[in-house]
Design an enzyme around this catalytic site. Sequence first.
Site, mmCIF file in Angstrom:
data_model
loop_
_atom_site.group_PDB
_atom_site.id
_atom_site.type_symbol
_atom_site.label_atom_id
_atom_site.label_comp_id
_atom_site.label_asym_id
_atom_site.label_seq_id
_atom_site.Cartn_x
_atom_site.Cartn_y
_atom_site.Cartn_z
ATOM 1 N N CYS A 119 -2.765 -81.400 3.822
ATOM 2 C CA CYS A 119 -3.369 -80.171 3.313
ATOM 3 C C CYS A 119 -3.966 -79.368 4.443
ATOM 4 O O CYS A 119 -4.651 -79.906 5.293
ATOM 5 C CB CYS A 119 -4.458 -80.490 2.293
ATOM 6 S SG CYS A 119 -5.366 -79.038 1.755
ATOM 7 N N ASP A 263 21.675 -80.864 11.896
ATOM 8 C CA ASP A 263 23.122 -81.018 11.698
ATOM 9 C C ASP A 263 23.869 -79.710 11.973
ATOM 10 O O ASP A 263 24.792 -79.324 11.248
ATOM 11 C CB ASP A 263 23.423 -81.499 10.275
ATOM 12 C CG ASP A 263 22.732 -82.812 9.942
ATOM 13 O OD1 ASP A 263 22.604 -83.638 10.860
ATOM 14 O OD2 ASP A 263 22.288 -82.987 8.787
ATOM 15 N N ARG A 265 23.060 -76.608 11.661
ATOM 16 C CA ARG A 265 22.941 -75.527 10.679
ATOM 17 C C ARG A 265 21.469 -75.187 10.506
ATOM 18 O O ARG A 265 20.593 -75.943 10.880
ATOM 19 C CB ARG A 265 23.538 -75.945 9.328
ATOM 20 C CG ARG A 265 22.798 -77.108 8.663
ATOM 21 C CD ARG A 265 23.467 -77.501 7.344
ATOM 22 N NE ARG A 265 22.804 -78.633 6.717
ATOM 23 C CZ ARG A 265 21.776 -78.541 5.881
ATOM 24 N NH1 ARG A 265 21.292 -77.347 5.569
ATOM 25 N NH2 ARG A 265 21.225 -79.618 5.354
#
Length: 291
Positions: A119, A263, A265
């Site tokens: 948080c 990966d 991307r």
Amino acid sequence: MPFVAPTVVRRVVQNVTTETPDLLAVEEPLEIRLGYGPAQDRQQRSLVVTMRTPGVDAELATGFLYAENIIQQPADVLSCRHCVQDAEKEGNVIRVELRPGLAVDWQRLERITVSSASCGLCGKTTIEAAMAHTNGPLMADFSVDSAIVHNLPDRVRQLQTAFAHTGGIHAAALFDADGTIRLVREDIGRHNALDKLIGAAFWKGWLPLSDCGIFLSGRIGVELVQKSWRAGVPLLAAVGAPSSLAVQMAREARMTLVGFVRDDRFNIYTEPDRLITQASAPATPPAAHGH
């Protein structure tokens, strides 16, 4: 205080169980106290308790105070040190002495004072509240090649000392337009890692970070966008996904927000012009179905 702790685990591989030594990321509370007021009448007050991985606590404390708009520059801080008289807490209390004359708006800072490692905003629920701490939309002339972004996860992982030992800790990394990684900080809490990074930049006099991007090892919550916006960061990228409110705040900030960097991307959610990519391929129409 070490950032890793030894343990013994029972490792099960298929049906074979063996005992083996292992290392865990340390999680300890840190209480941040403020010393403030005129020189002849100094006051002390506890501001927040956060669960963190010990190490560079002064960076964590000042990064947090900067994100909360309590301090603006290193001259606002007279000292930042652990409270040695509080021996029972074993280095888990740090006191930041603010310069006399620096006003602290305690009414604004009234909030939940114990935050977990997941948080950051801890009670602030609106973009409007976060916007009050910034200098408006980010207009930085910053751009970076997509190949640099693709390489960030592997390059930052190589610099994650604590992660290499434990596999259970987050990182925040500062990189420039040429892909140079200027700083890396780690913590069991995502927002603490970012506070440490911003705190380190604060002491180096690098703020605002208009000529850099930040890379995070986890998902992007709205509190991480808020902290980055406050630090003037025009591009925030991460391995994980952003929340809907994170995207909304990034849009308000005119910050480039990039998620799922892995990966080979990534997804661009806001302000895509800061990413230098190849021209988009035309969408493939759906195949016709015979009857």
